[in-house]
Design an enzyme around this catalytic site. Structure first.
Site, PDB file in Angstrom:
ATOM      1  N   ASP A 141      37.906  42.367  57.115  1.00 14.42           N
ATOM      2  CA  ASP A 141      38.791  41.928  56.044  1.00 14.42           C
ATOM      3  C   ASP A 141      39.310  40.533  56.417  1.00 14.42           C
ATOM      4  O   ASP A 141      38.859  39.921  57.385  1.00 14.42           O
ATOM      5  CB  ASP A 141      39.929  42.944  55.858  1.00 14.42           C
ATOM      6  CG  ASP A 141      40.514  42.934  54.454  1.00 14.42           C
ATOM      7  OD1 ASP A 141      40.611  41.842  53.853  1.00 14.42           O
ATOM      8  OD2 ASP A 141      40.883  44.008  53.951  1.00 14.42           O
ATOM      9  N   ASP A 253      36.278  39.402  47.048  1.00 11.53           N
ATOM     10  CA  ASP A 253      37.446  40.174  46.626  1.00 11.53           C
ATOM     11  C   ASP A 253      38.385  39.285  45.807  1.00 11.53           C
ATOM     12  O   ASP A 253      38.187  38.066  45.709  1.00 11.53           O
ATOM     13  CB  ASP A 253      38.156  40.689  47.882  1.00 11.53           C
ATOM     14  CG  ASP A 253      39.119  41.833  47.583  1.00 11.53           C
ATOM     15  OD1 ASP A 253      38.817  42.647  46.696  1.00 11.53           O
ATOM     16  OD2 ASP A 253      40.164  41.919  48.250  1.00 11.53           O
ATOM     17  N   GLU A 256      39.297  38.556  40.041  1.00 16.96           N
ATOM     18  CA  GLU A 256      39.501  38.752  38.594  1.00 16.96           C
ATOM     19  C   GLU A 256      39.701  37.418  37.831  1.00 16.96           C
ATOM     20  O   GLU A 256      39.343  37.405  36.649  1.00 16.96           O
ATOM     21  CB  GLU A 256      40.698  39.678  38.345  1.00 16.96           C
ATOM     22  CG  GLU A 256      40.491  41.109  38.779  1.00 16.96           C
ATOM     23  CD  GLU A 256      40.558  41.278  40.307  1.00 16.96           C
ATOM     24  OE1 GLU A 256      39.899  42.199  40.813  1.00 16.96           O
ATOM     25  OE2 GLU A 256      41.247  40.486  40.955  1.00 16.96           O
ATOM     26  N   ARG A 336      34.661  42.845  43.754  1.00 18.88           N
ATOM     27  CA  ARG A 336      35.723  43.657  43.170  1.00 18.88           C
ATOM     28  C   ARG A 336      35.698  43.578  41.645  1.00 18.88           C
ATOM     29  O   ARG A 336      35.869  44.591  40.964  1.00 18.88           O
ATOM     30  CB  ARG A 336      37.099  43.204  43.701  1.00 18.88           C
ATOM     31  CG  ARG A 336      38.194  44.195  43.333  1.00 18.88           C
ATOM     32  CD  ARG A 336      39.468  43.919  44.087  1.00 18.88           C
ATOM     33  NE  ARG A 336      40.357  43.020  43.373  1.00 18.88           N
ATOM     34  CZ  ARG A 336      41.627  42.793  43.735  1.00 18.88           C
ATOM     35  NH1 ARG A 336      42.112  43.378  44.811  1.00 18.88           N
ATOM     36  NH2 ARG A 336      42.375  41.955  43.048  1.00 18.88           N
TER      37      ARG A 336
END
Length: 380
Positions: A141, A253, A256, A336
């Site tokens: 991560d 990630d 959006e 994502r």
């Protein structure tokens, strides 16, 4: 009893399609405006509305589907087949077949936030091997980065390249995360920002200044992946990182895209009709909730029309980059945020949201698609 429960559950159900993070039960990471209809005869049909604007899709008892979109064109495709499988085949022929994953990606993966340093990663690897726990891929991560900035490696992970080489010696693979948001500091020597600024790859606000949001590294700017020069810039920096860190796949990630501000650090031009349309598909009556202003400028497009394409376009850019820096290898990307056709390049991530599955199994809403199913005599 289950059929009656199910019909009550879906009549009047509305799916809200505007890609956002962090709102389980309202909006989801991905938007896939497609439904599959199972007829009483066993035949099937499906309908796709290829439209990237925010929308609601409501199921009624008629049975019927009501689409309510705040823009775009009404580009419908209708698929008719002898079975749901045939309709699915026709659908993927239209939007693109799913990518063929590398064999190693089908194995056992180990991913977490909070490794803190390479020594911790190595100890976990050693424990897994010593105890003969099946294990094929280790992930990082954002804690491997320096100050959560893309294309950097923290001093706490200075020996991470050696660890990755050791993974490869054991026949295992390595995947790391990247976020699209790029650290913004006009006086810093952070080269990904400086080169991106020189190439004009970042999204701008209505005043033509850089649109500045906030993500993990602090104030950030956002690449416009629908711009060809951005794909070249992204490929350059992935190649730069790969020379240090021999990764096998990429986890993209927060795409959006998510920001910790609503719109930008300075807000949005709220008087503009695009920021306050007469209808809001979900998102707590604010299209800019934890994302960019709708009036943001993406070279050829307004973010109002292309918001749901952001993760799709980043996946395409990442796929292009991996084909360049790892020729002859199948790509592996986990994203994502997705849109219609993302499966050509990436697998979808459920992330931190909750997966809701209706217990009858006939209808489900997943984190990367909306497939709505009815029978000829009503929703089932």
């Amino acid at each position: 009893r289950d059929k009656q429960w199910y019909q009550r559950r879906v009549r009047g159900c509305t799916s809200k399609l505007l890609n956002v993070g962090s709102i389980p039960g309202l909006n989801l990471y991905g938007s896939h405006p497609f439904y599959l209809n199972l007829e009483k005869s066993g035949r099937a049909n499906g309908v796709l509305l290829l439209n990237s604007n925010a929308m609601d899709i409501t199921l009624t008892k008629d049975p019927a589907v009501t689409w309510t979109t705040i823009g775009g064109i009404l580009d419908f495709s209708v698929f008719v087949g002898e079975s749901p499988l045939e309709v699915a085949q026709l659908y993927t022929a239209r939007i693109g077949r799913p990518f063929l994953p590398p064999v190693w990606s089908l194995g056992y993966h180990l991913c977490r936030w909070g490794y803190n340093n390479t020594a911790y990663m190595r100890s976990v690897l050693d424990d897994m091997v010593d105890k003969a726990v099946p294990f094929d891929v280790q992930w990082n991560d954002i804690d491997y980065m320096s100050a959560e900035q893309d294309f950097t490696v923290s001093s706490r992970f200075s020996d991470l390249p050696d660890h990755v080489a050791h993974l490869h010696e054991l026949g295992k693979r390595y995947v790391m995360i990247l976020d699209p948001a790029i650290f913004f500091n006009s006086s810093s020597d952070y080269l990904p920002f400086q080169s991106g600024l020189a190439d004009d790859v970042f999204i701008r606000n209505i005043s033509n200044d850089l649109l500045i949001g906030k993500v993990w590294p602090g104030n950030t700017v956002f690449p416009d992946f629908l711009f060809d020069k951005t794909v070249d810039w992204w490929t350059h920096w992935l190649t730069y990182l790969h020379k240090t860190l021999d990764f096998d796949g990429v986890w993209i990630d927060m795409n959006e895209p998510e920001s910790f501000y609503d719109g930008s650090v300075s807000g949005c031009p709220w008087e503009d009709a695009l920021e306050q349309p007469p209808y809001y598909p979900g998102v707590r009556n604010r299209l800019q909730w934890h994302t960019l202003c709708m009036t943001a400028k993406q070279h050829q497009y307004l973010h109002y029309n292309t918001h749901n394409l952001y993760g799709w376009s980043e996946a395409h850019a990442t796929h292009s980059a991996l084909k360049t820096l790892r020729p002859g290898n199948r790509t592996f990307i986990l994203a994502r945020s997705t849109f219609v056709g993302s499966g050509r390049w990436t697998s979808p991530l459920d992330g931190g949201c909750t997966l809701h599955v209706v217990r009858s199994g006939s209808i489900y809403t997943s984190l990367d698609k909306h497939e709505l199913v009815w029978n000829a005599d009503g929703w089932s």
